[in-house]
Scaffold this active site. Structure first.
Site, short mmCIF file in Angstrom:
data_model
loop_
_atom_site.label_atom_id
_atom_site.label_comp_id
_atom_site.label_asym_id
_atom_site.label_seq_id
_atom_site.Cartn_x
_atom_site.Cartn_y
_atom_site.Cartn_z
N HIS A 198 0.91 -1.14 -0.02
CA HIS A 198 -0.17 0.03 -0.16
C HIS A 198 0.89 1.14 -0.02
O HIS A 198 0.40 2.34 -0.36
CB HIS A 198 -1.00 -0.04 1.15
CG HIS A 198 -0.32 0.29 2.42
ND1 HIS A 198 0.12 -0.63 3.49
CD2 HIS A 198 -0.06 1.37 3.09
CE1 HIS A 198 0.51 -0.06 4.61
NE2 HIS A 198 0.43 1.08 4.35
N ASP A 229 0.16 -7.61 1.43
CA ASP A 229 0.42 -6.23 1.63
C ASP A 229 2.08 -6.01 1.64
O ASP A 229 2.66 -5.30 2.61
CB ASP A 229 0.04 -5.70 2.84
CG ASP A 229 0.26 -4.18 2.83
OD1 ASP A 229 0.15 -3.42 1.88
OD2 ASP A 229 0.22 -3.43 3.93
N SER A 312 4.94 2.44 7.88
CA SER A 312 4.41 1.25 6.86
C SER A 312 5.57 0.90 6.20
O SER A 312 6.01 1.92 5.55
CB SER A 312 3.42 1.78 6.29
OG SER A 312 2.30 1.64 7.12
#
Length: 362
Positions: A198, A229, A312
């Site tokens: 993402h 992911d 992230s």
């Protein structure tokens, strides 16, 4: 043989501060001066009684004096040896000093605090060493595309500090703008970077800020695994040097309560380190996608190390500096609840994503 706990000249004590610890101490009431005086008095008395006695009496008196002298000499010798053994802690097994140290700590809580302080200091030094070792391999990833107001999920955040939106195709007459930033790390010296899918989703351009380089490097997506992911991207070196890398540890061997370290770029604040513990393992979470569908992630690691938008794709490290997870999500409505993809999942996925490249192994 003298049994130390029965001899009257030996005093047996039990230190209340160290239950179960037995110490023997020499504590004779007879001093050397007292024994010498008693010896002289005994000789003088014998001299008075035997001044007019026969030769047999003199021999008997001489024998008595010899025995008395031998006894006193033996008593002095044994007393001296017992005293020296006590000073040298021969009978206490070297524990007298331990008891003395414990006794010098008036407050038991203070002693506990000292132990905790030493442990914390050691952990702090370990954290600093891990950061210095790992930091050069951690990068910031800029996602450039068309700005929109869509957000993937409150688990991933919608801040400008983290990529999470679905970009549209870039019009030919429009310059790309920075949609968000995330983190990643080199796992291969030839410029391969692991991050979250993402973070790079639908980017028209990816720019990677690498420690030691004055300008960001352009990156290309090598492969993606949207279900997990995860994504692999690659930058080209400008000076022919190998990139610093991080190795993978075994997340299966990590225990709940173990210290963990997160390094990333929360809200664009580059190379930020946070620490915490591994809060849980095998944690499932559900993410609502832009189209209203739900995607379930399983087997995640949960940690209370601060993970914010921008973290992230960054590494979650153990105290050895090994990657045991990739930071991937944070619940925006909670504090101290972050999630990471475990290394046990990552390594198999990376091997698949690296197939067909010149570097097909970790």
């Amino acid at each position: 043989m003298i049994r130390m706990n029965e001899n009257k000249d030996i005093k047996h004590e039990r230190d209340n501060a160290s239950e179960g610890l037995t110490i023997y101490r020499y504590d004779s009431p007879k001093k050397a001066a007292d024994l010498q005086a008693a010896y002289k008095d005994a000789i003088a008395e014998n001299d008075r009684k035997g001044a007019s006695g026969s030769g047999a009496q003199r021999r008997k008196r001489t024998s008595s004096q010899t025995l008395l002298a031998a006894f006193l000499a033996g008593a002095l010798t044994i007393g001296g040896l017992a005293y020296m053994s006590d000073r040298m802690n021969l009978f206490s097994g070297g524990t007298a000093n331990v008891v003395q140290t414990s006794a010098s700590t008036a407050n038991p809580a203070s002693a506990d605090a000292g132990v905790k302080t030493a442990s914390l200091q050691s952990s702090t030094e370990d954290f600093a060493a891990v950061f210095n070792q790992a930091n050069p391999a951690v990068v910031e990833i800029g996602n450039y595309g068309v700005e929109n107001n869509q957000s993937r999920s409150n688990l991933f955040g919608s801040s400008r500090g983290q990529s999470g939106s679905r970009q549209q195709s870039l019009p030919t007459n429009e310059e790309p703008v920075l949609m968000g930033t995330g983190s990643g790390f080199f796992f291969n010296k030839d410029g391969y970077i692991l991050t979250n899918q993402h973070v790079v989703a639908d980017a028209s351009e990816l720019k990677v800020t690498v420690p030691g380089y004055d300008e960001p490097l352009e990156a290309k997506v090598v492969n993606e695994n949207e279900d997990l992911d995860l994504a692999v991207i690659k930058v080209e070196t400008q000076d022919g040097k190998a990139f610093p890398t991080l190795g993978f540890g075994d997340s299966n061997q990590a225990n709940i309560g173990d210290w963990v370290i997160a390094i990333g770029n929360p809200y664009g604040l580059d190379h930020t380190m946070t620490t915490g513990v591994l809060s849980a393992k095998e944690r499932p979470i559900t993410v609502a996608e832009d189209d209203g569908s739900e995607h379930k992630y399983e087997h995640l690691l949960q940690t209370d190390a601060s993970i914010n938008p921008g973290n992230s794709g960054g590494p979650l490290l153990n105290t050895k500096g090994e990657v045991i997870g990739v930071n991937t999500a944070v619940n925006a409505e909670a504090q101290g609840i972050g999630f990471a993809i475990p290394s046990s999942t990552i390594q198999d996925a990376v091997k698949e994503m690296m197939k067909g490249t010149t570097e097909s192994s970790l």
